[in-house]
Scaffold this motif. Structure first.
Motif, PDB file in Angstrom:
ATOM      1  N   LEU A   1       0.665  -1.118   0.077  1.00  0.00           N
ATOM      2  CA  LEU A   1       0.056   0.071  -0.074  1.00  0.00           C
ATOM      3  C   LEU A   1       0.798   1.500   0.153  1.00  0.00           C
ATOM      4  O   LEU A   1       0.294   2.499  -0.102  1.00  0.00           O
TER       5      LEU A   1
ATOM      6  N   THR B   1       0.586   8.101   1.818  1.00  0.00           N
ATOM      7  CA  THR B   1       0.379   6.873   1.226  1.00  0.00           C
ATOM      8  C   THR B   1      -0.411   5.968   1.881  1.00  0.00           C
ATOM      9  O   THR B   1      -0.904   6.248   3.188  1.00  0.00           O
ATOM     10  N   TRP B   2      -1.345   5.170   1.346  1.00  0.00           N
ATOM     11  CA  TRP B   2      -2.254   4.271   2.155  1.00  0.00           C
ATOM     12  C   TRP B   2      -1.567   3.324   3.145  1.00  0.00           C
ATOM     13  O   TRP B   2      -2.036   3.040   4.129  1.00  0.00           O
TER      14      TRP B   2
ATOM     15  N   LEU C   1      -1.904   9.038  -1.311  1.00  0.00           N
ATOM     16  CA  LEU C   1      -3.381   9.254  -0.788  1.00  0.00           C
ATOM     17  C   LEU C   1      -2.897  10.849  -0.437  1.00  0.00           C
ATOM     18  O   LEU C   1      -2.494  11.387   0.726  1.00  0.00           O
TER      19      LEU C   1
ATOM     20  N   THR D   1      -1.839   1.558   7.471  1.00  0.00           N
ATOM     21  CA  THR D   1      -1.640  -0.003   7.909  1.00  0.00           C
ATOM     22  C   THR D   1      -0.447  -0.308   8.874  1.00  0.00           C
ATOM     23  O   THR D   1      -0.508  -1.223   9.725  1.00  0.00           O
TER      24      THR D   1
END
Length: 209
Positions: free
Chosen positions: A22, A32-33, A27, A37
């Protein structure tokens, strides 16, 4: 390592793999995504520490580190628009940041485990997350460390821009680091909810046996 530790091992491996994937997807301008996470790794470490102790928690961290190394190696073999998806500096920064921050998290949690239930996970995650961000972005993008990988042009990260688009002028990589750090701090607080729920449920199951 026992069968009881397997969920923690699998969870850590899943978080590391998902984050490495990800992080390739942006984003907005600063994130970033993967930023959403990766902090779950601290939750996994803290849960292992609370339920099984510092020793098993460190073993789960080692598993996460090895999975991260494997992901970085795979990334170096995949060519993107501007070269390998993972450069040497990114791989080095990622590995150093993960191992240092996670082991620091384990140590701080262990020292504070006797206090209020939220104190150990919150303090250890806040400190660990801050160290993680500082190490990764400095090693991966700071112009002062160009000697680590002279052939890797990271001059774009040194472009001077307002901090997060509104603050004082700083190198771009500093804005990226601050944005990542703020996400980590926010998720450290939110993670207290699943931490409390999972620990309470596990302890209830132990008492019922």
């Amino acid at each position: 390592m026992t069968r009881a530790h397997i969920p923690g091992i699998l969870a850590m491996a899943a978080v590391v793999v998902a984050s490495n994937i990800l992080v390739q997807f942006l984003l907005g301008q600063w994130l970033t995504w993967g930023a959403f996470t990766y902090p779950v790794a601290f939750l996994v470490t803290d849960l292992m520490n609370r339920l099984y102790g510092a020793g098993p928690a460190r073993k789960v961290v080692l598993v996460g580190f090895l999975v991260g190394v494997a992901c970085s190696f795979v990334g170096t073999q995949i060519q993107g628009e501007f070269g390998p998806l993972v450069t040497f500096r990114i791989a080095l920064g990622s590995g150093l940041a993960f191992l240092t921050a996670q082991l620091l998290d384990v140590s701080i949690f262990d020292r504070l485990r006797g206090g209020r239930w939220w104190r150990a996970p919150l303090a250890s995650t806040l400190v660990g997350s801050s160290v993680d961000t500082a190490i990764f972005f400095t090693v991966a993008f700071s112009g002062a460390l160009t000697f680590l990988e002279p052939t890797n042009d990271v001059s774009w990260a040194g472009d001077t821009l307002p901090l997060l688009g509104a603050g004082p002028a700083v190198p771009l990589w500093v804005s990226l680091a601050v944005a990542d750090w703020l996400v980590k701090l926010s998720l450290a607080v939110l993670a207290l909810v699943p931490f409390r729920v999972i620990v309470s449920k596990a302890q209830s199951q132990r008492l019922a046996v």
